[in-house]
Design an enzyme around this catalytic site. Structure first.
Site, PDB file in Angstrom:
ATOM      1  N   ARG A 198      22.578  -7.801   5.193  1.00 36.54           N
ATOM      2  CA  ARG A 198      21.832  -7.586   6.444  1.00 36.54           C
ATOM      3  C   ARG A 198      22.363  -8.486   7.554  1.00 36.54           C
ATOM      4  O   ARG A 198      22.443  -8.086   8.714  1.00 36.54           O
ATOM      5  CB  ARG A 198      20.334  -7.784   6.213  1.00 36.54           C
ATOM      6  CG  ARG A 198      19.702  -6.599   5.476  1.00 36.54           C
ATOM      7  CD  ARG A 198      18.259  -6.802   5.091  1.00 36.54           C
ATOM      8  NE  ARG A 198      17.709  -5.555   4.524  1.00 36.54           N
ATOM      9  CZ  ARG A 198      16.594  -5.491   3.789  1.00 36.54           C
ATOM     10  NH1 ARG A 198      15.912  -6.610   3.533  1.00 36.54           N
ATOM     11  NH2 ARG A 198      16.164  -4.328   3.317  1.00 36.54           N
ATOM     12  N   ARG A 239      30.075  -0.160   9.869  1.00 36.08           N
ATOM     13  CA  ARG A 239      28.638  -0.431   9.820  1.00 36.08           C
ATOM     14  C   ARG A 239      27.937   0.603   8.939  1.00 36.08           C
ATOM     15  O   ARG A 239      27.135   0.259   8.078  1.00 36.08           O
ATOM     16  CB  ARG A 239      28.066  -0.360  11.244  1.00 36.08           C
ATOM     17  CG  ARG A 239      26.691  -0.933  11.434  1.00 36.08           C
ATOM     18  CD  ARG A 239      25.594  -0.154  10.827  1.00 36.08           C
ATOM     19  NE  ARG A 239      24.311  -0.845  11.026  1.00 36.08           N
ATOM     20  CZ  ARG A 239      23.157  -0.455  10.536  1.00 36.08           C
ATOM     21  NH1 ARG A 239      23.116   0.592   9.753  1.00 36.08           N
ATOM     22  NH2 ARG A 239      22.048  -1.124  10.762  1.00 36.08           N
ATOM     23  N   LYS A 261      20.326  -2.704  -3.783  1.00 38.93           N
ATOM     24  CA  LYS A 261      18.978  -2.203  -4.103  1.00 38.93           C
ATOM     25  C   LYS A 261      18.927  -1.632  -5.517  1.00 38.93           C
ATOM     26  O   LYS A 261      17.955  -1.808  -6.244  1.00 38.93           O
ATOM     27  CB  LYS A 261      18.568  -1.145  -3.075  1.00 38.93           C
ATOM     28  CG  LYS A 261      18.356  -1.714  -1.677  1.00 38.93           C
ATOM     29  CD  LYS A 261      18.113  -0.638  -0.637  1.00 38.93           C
ATOM     30  CE  LYS A 261      17.828  -1.242   0.721  1.00 38.93           C
ATOM     31  NZ  LYS A 261      17.639  -0.186   1.767  1.00 38.93           N
ATOM     32  N   ASN A 275      13.449   1.018   4.577  1.00 40.11           N
ATOM     33  CA  ASN A 275      12.636  -0.175   4.873  1.00 40.11           C
ATOM     34  C   ASN A 275      12.283  -0.127   6.359  1.00 40.11           C
ATOM     35  O   ASN A 275      13.062  -0.549   7.222  1.00 40.11           O
ATOM     36  CB  ASN A 275      13.423  -1.442   4.531  1.00 40.11           C
ATOM     37  CG  ASN A 275      12.585  -2.700   4.710  1.00 40.11           C
ATOM     38  OD1 ASN A 275      11.823  -2.800   5.681  1.00 40.11           O
ATOM     39  ND2 ASN A 275      12.700  -3.632   3.777  1.00 40.11           N
ATOM     40  N   GLU A 310      14.007  -1.655   9.967  1.00 42.33           N
ATOM     41  CA  GLU A 310      14.498  -0.765  11.028  1.00 42.33           C
ATOM     42  C   GLU A 310      13.838  -1.081  12.374  1.00 42.33           C
ATOM     43  O   GLU A 310      14.521  -1.158  13.404  1.00 42.33           O
ATOM     44  CB  GLU A 310      14.218   0.692  10.634  1.00 42.33           C
ATOM     45  CG  GLU A 310      15.043   1.173   9.459  1.00 42.33           C
ATOM     46  CD  GLU A 310      14.785   2.624   9.118  1.00 42.33           C
ATOM     47  OE1 GLU A 310      15.015   3.015   7.966  1.00 42.33           O
ATOM     48  OE2 GLU A 310      14.350   3.384   9.994  1.00 42.33           O
ATOM     49  N   THR A 328      23.665   5.726   8.053  1.00 44.11           N
ATOM     50  CA  THR A 328      23.755   4.668   7.042  1.00 44.11           C
ATOM     51  C   THR A 328      22.933   5.046   5.814  1.00 44.11           C
ATOM     52  O   THR A 328      23.379   4.909   4.673  1.00 44.11           O
ATOM     53  CB  THR A 328      23.252   3.327   7.610  1.00 44.11           C
ATOM     54  OG1 THR A 328      24.024   2.980   8.772  1.00 44.11           O
ATOM     55  CG2 THR A 328      23.357   2.208   6.585  1.00 44.11           C
ATOM     56  N   GLU A 363      23.815   5.759   1.905  1.00 39.37           N
ATOM     57  CA  GLU A 363      23.102   5.133   0.777  1.00 39.37           C
ATOM     58  C   GLU A 363      22.672   6.178  -0.241  1.00 39.37           C
ATOM     59  O   GLU A 363      22.875   6.013  -1.448  1.00 39.37           O
ATOM     60  CB  GLU A 363      21.878   4.366   1.300  1.00 39.37           C
ATOM     61  CG  GLU A 363      22.203   3.113   2.115  1.00 39.37           C
ATOM     62  CD  GLU A 363      20.965   2.320   2.493  1.00 39.37           C
ATOM     63  OE1 GLU A 363      20.742   2.100   3.694  1.00 39.37           O
ATOM     64  OE2 GLU A 363      20.221   1.913   1.579  1.00 39.37           O
TER      65      GLU A 363
HETATM   66  C1  ISJ Z   1      20.482  -1.075   5.572  1.00 42.34           C
HETATM   67  C2  ISJ Z   1      19.293  -0.985   4.920  1.00 42.34           C
HETATM   68  O1  ISJ Z   1      18.791   0.223   4.465  1.00 42.34           O
HETATM   69  C3  ISJ Z   1      18.105   1.110   5.367  1.00 42.34           C
HETATM   70  C4  ISJ Z   1      18.908   1.288   6.596  1.00 42.34           C
HETATM   71  C5  ISJ Z   1      18.757   0.419   7.643  1.00 42.34           C
HETATM   72  C6  ISJ Z   1      19.747   0.429   8.775  1.00 42.34           C
HETATM   73  O2  ISJ Z   1      20.626   1.318   8.785  1.00 42.34           O
HETATM   74  O3  ISJ Z   1      19.674  -0.483   9.645  1.00 42.34           O
HETATM   75  C7  ISJ Z   1      17.691  -0.518   7.664  1.00 42.34           C
HETATM   76  C8  ISJ Z   1      16.721  -0.492   6.680  1.00 42.34           C
HETATM   77  C9  ISJ Z   1      16.707   0.558   5.652  1.00 42.34           C
HETATM   78  O4  ISJ Z   1      15.831   1.606   6.013  1.00 42.34           O
HETATM   79  C10 ISJ Z   1      18.459  -2.178   4.650  1.00 42.34           C
HETATM   80  O5  ISJ Z   1      17.502  -2.054   3.850  1.00 42.34           O
HETATM   81  O6  ISJ Z   1      18.764  -3.265   5.227  1.00 42.34           O
END
Ligand code: ISJ
Length: 277
Positions: free
Chosen positions: A18, A154, A165, A193, A197, A263, A267
């Site tokens: 993150r 990114r 995860k 999450n 976000e 993103t 995932e």
């Molecule tokens: C990247 C993640 O997974 C998801 C994607 C996110 C994003 O693209 O910024 C943020 C939260 C999650 O919904 C995360 O959990 O940090």
């Protein structure tokens, strides 16, 4: 996360990942600001518009991107699990391969750069540039490639986030259950999450406000109208100075409507194949 963590073999934690995504926000915002110096220059995105001596029929941007990625492929950029090319059929590296530890289980080498390219060319560029043509084709395409590479890194980082995860003992069995059921919707629900976000979008608006404004102007209302004059100003073809801007609403909507959903798409597509490897 710096790339040397990948070489050293440390499986990055979700917190480290993150932090990397936060740092990439800055890279992306500044890349967009750089591109916004120039006019749209739509000719560089249209196939068969330029007359390439080698007979190439694609667009100026795809030709430039191909040339750049050929060089980068030869120095093994795309052997790194966090780098994905836009061009197919790239040459082999001229250097021996680096040994990356198997942090990811990604035999398909999932790559959604076609989608990223379309969003960038059809939505982002028109949103951050003034209409018209200033003949700065090389400069515009150079900035486009920087934007595309930053957005691709990114969005494909989603693989590392998904793996982190998946490995989490608190949710591992639930991921396995949804993967075995082939249930993309449940995987999307589990990996989402909302708090992260929402926090990201608030931070992004603050950054775009600060990074995009012309700091030489002390007056506070320089940012009140939602258009953020950047200090750099491009030269138009006619020599008139083109005041450029990065609209912070566009930066936030780029992430809300495209970067985050893409993103999460990475995932899900990574996880749905996770037990195949
Ligand atoms: C990247 C993640 O997974 C998801 C994607 C996110 C994003 O693209 O910024 C943020 C939260 C999650 O919904 C995360 O959990 O940090």
């Amino acid at each position: 996360m710096s790339r040397n963590l990948l070489i050293l073999g440390a499986a990055p934690s979700l917190g480290e990942l993150r932090d990397t995504l936060i740092r990439l926000e800055d890279t992306i915002i500044f890349a967009l600001i750089e591109r916004s110096q120039f006019r749209h220059n739509r000719d560089i995105y249209e196939a068969d518009k330029m007359h390439f001596k080698d007979g190439y029929r694609g667009s100026f941007l795809t030709w430039f991107l191909k040339e750049v990625e050929c060089v980068h492929a030869r120095v093994r950029r795309y052997q790194s699990p966090d780098e994905y090319p836009f061009t197919n059929n790239l040459p082999d590296p001229v250097l021996p391969p680096l040994e990356y530890p198997p942090v990811l289980v990604d035999p398909a080498r999932i790559n959604i750069n076609d989608e990223i390219f379309d969003v960038y060319v059809n939505t982002v560029v028109p949103g951050i540039t003034a209409d018209g043509d200033d003949n700065n084709y090389g400069s515009s395409a150079t900035r486009d490639i920087e934007c595309l590479q930053a957005l691709s890194r990114r969005i494909h980082y989603g693989k590392f986030v998904a793996e982190s995860k998946f490995q989490d003992p608190a949710t591992h069995d639930e991921y396995v259950r949804h993967i075995k059921a082939g249930d993309r919707a449940k995987l999307m629900e589990l990996l989402t999450n909302t708090r992260v976000e929402e926090q990201l979008l608030r931070r992004l608006k603050a950054k775009a406000l600060i990074y995009g404004q012309d700091l030489s102007s002390a007056c506070p209302d320089s940012v009140g109208n939602g258009l953020l004059p950047v200090s750099a100003a491009g030269e138009s073809g006619a020599g008139e100075r083109v005041k450029t801007r990065v609209d912070y609403d566009l930066v936030v909507s780029l992430y809300r409507d495209y970067v985050i959903p893409l993103t999460k798409e990475v995932e899900v597509e990574y996880l749905i194949r996770r037990l195949d490897g």
